[in-house]
Structure formats: C-alpha cells, structure tokens
Design a protein around this motif. Sequence first.
Motif, PDB file in Angstrom:
ATOM      1  N   TRP A 101      -3.332  17.347  16.606  1.00  0.00           N
ATOM      2  CA  TRP A 101      -4.665  17.104  16.552  1.00  0.00           C
ATOM      3  C   TRP A 101      -4.888  16.206  15.414  1.00  0.00           C
ATOM      4  O   TRP A 101      -4.536  16.085  14.248  1.00  0.00           O
ATOM      5  CB  TRP A 101      -5.567  18.255  16.430  1.00  0.00           C
ATOM      6  CG  TRP A 101      -5.658  19.203  17.659  1.00  0.00           C
ATOM      7  CD1 TRP A 101      -4.838  19.397  18.311  1.00  0.00           C
ATOM      8  CD2 TRP A 101      -6.520  20.015  18.007  1.00  0.00           C
ATOM      9  NE1 TRP A 101      -5.186  20.293  19.408  1.00  0.00           N
ATOM     10  CE2 TRP A 101      -6.207  20.778  19.146  1.00  0.00           C
ATOM     11  CE3 TRP A 101      -7.953  20.433  17.397  1.00  0.00           C
ATOM     12  CZ2 TRP A 101      -7.099  21.720  19.677  1.00  0.00           C
ATOM     13  CZ3 TRP A 101      -8.774  21.373  17.695  1.00  0.00           C
ATOM     14  CH2 TRP A 101      -8.343  22.021  19.162  1.00  0.00           C
ATOM     15  N   ARG A 148      -7.188  15.687  20.808  1.00  0.00           N
ATOM     16  CA  ARG A 148      -5.965  16.346  21.172  1.00  0.00           C
ATOM     17  C   ARG A 148      -5.099  15.586  21.698  1.00  0.00           C
ATOM     18  O   ARG A 148      -5.312  15.056  22.791  1.00  0.00           O
ATOM     19  CB  ARG A 148      -6.309  17.666  22.213  1.00  0.00           C
ATOM     20  CG  ARG A 148      -7.571  18.548  21.597  1.00  0.00           C
ATOM     21  CD  ARG A 148      -7.758  19.622  22.737  1.00  0.00           C
ATOM     22  NE  ARG A 148      -6.581  20.378  22.903  1.00  0.00           N
ATOM     23  CZ  ARG A 148      -6.444  21.577  23.309  1.00  0.00           C
ATOM     24  NH1 ARG A 148      -7.797  22.350  23.748  1.00  0.00           N
ATOM     25  NH2 ARG A 148      -5.346  22.155  23.787  1.00  0.00           N
ATOM     26  N   GLY A 197     -11.825  18.073  20.691  1.00  0.00           N
ATOM     27  CA  GLY A 197     -10.923  19.212  20.192  1.00  0.00           C
ATOM     28  C   GLY A 197     -11.865  20.141  18.926  1.00  0.00           C
ATOM     29  O   GLY A 197     -12.202  19.274  18.147  1.00  0.00           O
TER      30      GLY A 197
END
Length: 582
Positions: free
Chosen positions: A410, A446, A433
Amino acid sequence: MALAGTLIPPRATFVTTVTEALHLRSVRQPDEIAYIHLREGETPDGSLTYRQLETDAHTRAAALAAAGLGAGDSALLLYPSGLEFIRSLLGCMYARVAAAPVQVPTRRRGVQRLRRIADDAGTSTILTTAALKADLERQFADLPELAGLTLVDTEALPATPVDWNGPAPLPDDIALLQYTSGSTGDPKGVMVSHANFLANVSETEDIWPTGRDGVVVSWLPLFHDMGMLFGVLLPLCSGIPAYLMEPAAFIRRPLRWLEALSTYRGTHAAAPSFAYELCVSALRDAGDVDLDLSSWRVAANGAEPVRWRAVRDFTETFAPYGFAPEAMTPGYGLAENTLKATASPADRPPTVLWVSSTALKDGRLEIVGESAPDAQPLVGSGFPSATTRVRVIDPATRTPRESGRLGEIWIDGPCVALGYRERPQETQEAFGGRVAGESGASLSLRTGDLGFLHEGELFVAGRLKDVIIRNGRNFYPQDIELSAESAVPGLRPNCAAAFSVDDGERERLVVVVETDGRVLRQVGAQELRERVGAAVHDGQRLRVDEVVVLRRGALPRTTSGKVQRRGCRKLYLDGALGVVAD
C-alpha cells in the motif's frame, strides 16, 4: 494532493506545474538542447531547445483552443517516440487538455483498443503526424472503430510563434491520462496531475540526482509511464538533455542503447529487467565492442520483477566496459503512483536476499545461505522517499504486516494519482485503502502487488491476483516462468506465462512458452514441452498440467513488453492461442 511547490534542480526554484517548469527552462536556458532524437537509435536527426519547445507548445495549445478544446477536455496522442510527441504533450498541458498517449496500432485489435481509449477519455480528437494519419486511413479506413474520430496532423501547424494567453494550468489539473495496459476488458485511464508529476520528479531527483552533467538516454515508449517519466518529465524538469530512440531500434539491436550511452556520456537510463538480459545476449552474439559505460550512474531497473540473474549477468558482463555495480538501481513503481514508489540508492550495489522458497510459499521470510537446497534470490526494490509512505498490509484484515511478513503493498503520498477517469467504483477499490483502526487517516493506494519489508527495504514477490495456490501454499508465476525459460538453451527472456485454470474439478497449472524456429528445429515441440515441465518440477516441485508452445510473437504483451498473464489465460480459455503442432 497538490504541493505548494516542487523544488526543481539544478537551480533551486519552486514551480507548481509542468508548464511552469518548461517556462523556467525557456527563460534560464533558452538555447540549450532539451531533446535529441536518434534515427535508428544512432544518428541525431532532430533536436529541440527549451525556447523552441515552449514556442511549439504554445502553437499547439492555440490550435486546441481554436478547435474548442480546453479545461476538462481530452485528446489522444498517437505518435512515434520522437519530438512531435513532446511538442503536443506540452501543448495539451498549456491548453489544460488532458493528454492520453496511445500506442500506434498495427492490427485491428490495436485500432479497437484505440477506440476504447478514446471513448473512455471522452474525446474524438487524435493528435498525430501526417505519416501516421495516412497509414491509419489507408490500412483501417473500413473499420467502424475510426468512425467519428478526427485525426489532426500537428506537424502541419505553422512554425511561427503565436501569442498564447490562455488561463494557466493549476497543480491539480489532469496533465495526463495514463492508460494502464490491462490484460482484458476496457483500459482504465489513470488521472495524473501536474502536482503528481512534479512530486515524482522531485522524489526521483532525491534518490537519483541528475546533477549539472546529467544526460538521459532512453528507448522506452513515451506512451508508457516509465518512458514518460524518464524520457520526458525528468529531463525537462531537471534541465538536462535527453537522447531518445524508438523502442523498435532497441529491440532490433539492443547494443544501440549502450552505444548511445557511451557516445553521449549518458548518466541516467531506465529499462525493465528483460532489456538488460537482451543486452547481455546481444554482446555474447556480437563479441567484443567499443563501449565506455563509466559515465552511467543510474541504470534504473523496474516495470517488471527484477531478476537477480539479470542484475548479476549484466553487471559482470559490462564491468570490463566501465559499468559500476552500484549503477544498477532496482526500483518499484506503477502508473497509479505516477511511476516511482521506491528506489535503490546509487551508491551501493543492489540488495539480494537468499530466502527459503518453502517459507515464502507460507507467506514468511526466512533468510538462508545461497547454497541451501530451496534457496531463491530476491532483489530489493529500494526505499521510499521521505514524502511517500509504503506499507505492507494483510489484504484480508487490512492490518499492517510486521517486517518480513508477506502482504499487499500500500502507498500514500503526493505521487498517488487522482484515480481512474469516470470509474468511481474502481477508483474506490484501488485508491481508497484504509488501514483497520485508522479512522480519519489518509487513504492509500492498494497496488495489488505482494511484497515484504526487510530492514526498511521493499521486496516485491508477485501479483495478488496472479498467485498460484497449491496445497495451501503460494507459488508465484514469475518463478515458474523463470524455470521454464531456463529449460532449453535459446529461449529468450520474458518468453513464458504461467497461470492456473479451473476445469470444474481442480485447478490446473498451465505454462505457455513462445519460441522461434531455431529452437523448434533443435528439439521439437514435444521435447520442449517435456523439458519445460521437468524444469518447473525441478525448480518449484510443481507438476505442470499442460505446456503450450507458441511461435515467437504470439504471446500477448502489454505496451511496455511485459507478458500479459491474464490476457494469455483468456486466449487459452477461448481456444485462441496459435499452438505449435508436434
């Protein structure tokens, strides 16, 4: 996320848009060469100074405005890798028109993709050259996909300067629609802002400074994110010259790239891992050559998994020609983060970890000796800059993984793009995310890539959706493909695709390999299948259910040359792969 300003070297000045960066160069370095095109990758046949580029960009901006295009509009850029692409790209930026670079189509499938991109971008305007316009109309005039599209020859615009007084671009304006290659379905346009570009250039300069003697040499396609950043944006914002060649010139003879680096004293160049492998093979075929690579400080290696064999072989092969081990600098990035997310410092050789493949299949890191029975090498992708945060997250629980544990990568920071154009659900899935327990915190990108952190450095293990699971263990397709490529001498790098299919009873492992007539004449299709199966079993202790042999060029690839596993899988399931008979 807009920046108050981005520091542009080498003469420290804050700018907020790419057009401000060009204007700065036009004022401070008006007659210095910005870009040089190398015909066939060898002979200079055109150049642009900063003043010429700004003048030409103004002309194209005025033409776009006269056609009724402005802020909020889009236009496709259909060009070879050359100077007209750059003129029109900057012209779009001045006019606040989002530019969407596309690959020149050579087959009907390419025209269909071009139309899908035009529809997704909400435009019917395609900026191109007279030659490409004529070719497209001659080859594909009968295709319905071209109906309603307007092809504009920007080379025919007047060369005389125009007074451009349109509204100045803003940092959050969409400077580029970077269409992801995609394996199936409709392509998605990543919205990259001026602020994104400047932040990525700044981070790249932070880890790989160009300096006053910097020179870029690039063969990468300019419609691709890596080619865009290294071939256009980095040299423009840093005020250093860039020598550009066509990708086809490199593919036909890879040593042209290194010869250009040697001749023009290149300091910065980037390529995927397979390109470095092609250079090694080309030198072996050519024998000794006259090269001096001592000026090359940053050989960025990314856009696909970085293979230790490629790093080692290139470094060892070209050391006698002045190539320094620390110049090989792996990195990790993606279009959704503009490009670079992490990078290896250029003051030390790349990091390689020998890890237990057994433990890795269980999602954990276990460092072993190089001679251990199940040892496999993983090359580090370096570190993020201070302005970007990279974390490894458990995709199921959305909680951070501890160091050495596998998870999804991430990213959050100023380089994360604005999302996908007109795709709110997919934008939310990829760019929304949120780590569990961090309410109110910033959202993260993400990536869909798997990796782990070790001593702060990122190591990429594969794609979340491409993982092949056997008996509860994760197997990564790039490892299987590497084994397949080593099965028979003569198989080229980047020639295999591994994926699983469900036949209704169980998951089957399929490995697709493309090869040329020389290898087929030497071993035959059936023996090649057997050797590939044996190599995968020896390397991963996996039984391959089917090995599919294709002629060279039949394996589907992205616009940057990466194998499209999911695209290959779809063709396989549709029975559309041109399989070589025994």
